[in-house]
Write a protein that holds these residues in place. Structure first.
Motif, PDB file in Angstrom:
ATOM      1  N   SER A   1       0.844  -1.196   0.000  1.00 34.42           N
ATOM      2  CA  SER A   1       0.000   0.000   0.000  1.00 34.42           C
ATOM      3  C   SER A   1       0.879   1.245   0.000  1.00 34.42           C
TER       4      SER A   1
ATOM      5  N   GLY B   1       0.781   3.698   1.976  1.00 34.47           N
ATOM      6  CA  GLY B   1       1.196   4.068   3.332  1.00 34.47           C
ATOM      7  C   GLY B   1       2.546   3.482   3.711  1.00 34.47           C
TER       8      GLY B   1
ATOM      9  N   ASN C   1      -4.762   6.724  -1.860  1.00 28.52           N
ATOM     10  CA  ASN C   1      -4.034   7.549  -0.905  1.00 28.52           C
ATOM     11  C   ASN C   1      -2.648   7.950  -1.434  1.00 28.52           C
TER      12      ASN C   1
ATOM     13  N   VAL D   1       0.299  10.633  -0.011  1.00 27.36           N
ATOM     14  CA  VAL D   1       1.639  10.184   0.369  1.00 27.36           C
ATOM     15  C   VAL D   1       2.697  10.994  -0.385  1.00 27.36           C
TER      16      VAL D   1
END
Length: 195
Positions: free
Chosen positions: A76, A78, A101, A105
């Motif tokens: 991912s 993250g 996301n 990031v």
């Protein structure tokens, strides 16, 4: 693109570069070229790719021309934040396969003074914007759109035409599954397939 320094704070300014285009357009080749130049300049570089991309190698980003550079596969976006410590440059390949996301990031990394270079397909096989790529292109300071050559007519190609009947969005493959087409040839082929 050099590191820029803020004249007021003296801190290094981070920024985002996006390399976008169809399959076989040289996106990964350009990403590798930029990252190798940064390494040659003795900058600290980390490269990430989605864990699902195992076409050529599990731990390397590899272009269709067989150029490669070591990378860290992540599940991912993250994970990139956690692993990108004490670096000057972050490279991210196959960005379209990451979660939504990823733009956040990349913004966080750039805000930390890191140069972020992202490569990915801007459109899926249906000709629709792909994953987080449209958002990344909107927030990037620099966007490079690269093109393949249409295998039907020789014009510039911006579409990744899937030659199989598979309908799922993510289908890893090479020339056996995909071919680059220009707008005219893509429209002609898809209209024929819809009959």
């Amino acid at each position: 693109m050099p590191f820029l320094e803020n004249p007021v704070s003296g801190k290094r300014k981070g920024y985002i570069e996006v390399i976008a285009g169809s399959m076989f357009s040289g996106k990964t080749e350009e990403l590798i070229r930029r990252l190798k130049r940064a390494k040659y300049a003795k900058q600290r570089v980390e490269i990430f790719k989605p864990i699902i991309d195992t076409r050529y190698s599990e731990e390397e980003v590899v272009s269709h021309d067989a150029n490669s550079i070591h990378s860290t596969p992540v599940s991912s976006s993250g994970n990139i934040l956690m692993l990108a410590q004490n670096v000057d440059v972050v490279g991210i390949d196959e960005a379209q396969f990451f979660d939504m996301n990823l733009p956040n990031v990349c913004n966080q990394l750039a805000d930390m003074g890191i140069r972020v270079i992202v490569a990915g397909l801007d459109m899926d096989f249906r000709g629709k914007p792909f994953g987080p790529m449209p958002h990344l292109m909107a927030i990037a300071e620099y966007v490079t759109k690269v093109h393949a050559i249409c295998v039907h007519c020789g014009d510039l190609a911006q579409y990744s035409h899937r030659k199989t009947d598979a309908d799922k969005l993510v289908l890893l493959g090479e020339t056996d599954v995909y071919e680059p087409l220009c707008r005219l040839c893509y429209n002609k082929v898809t209209q024929e397939n819809d009959k």
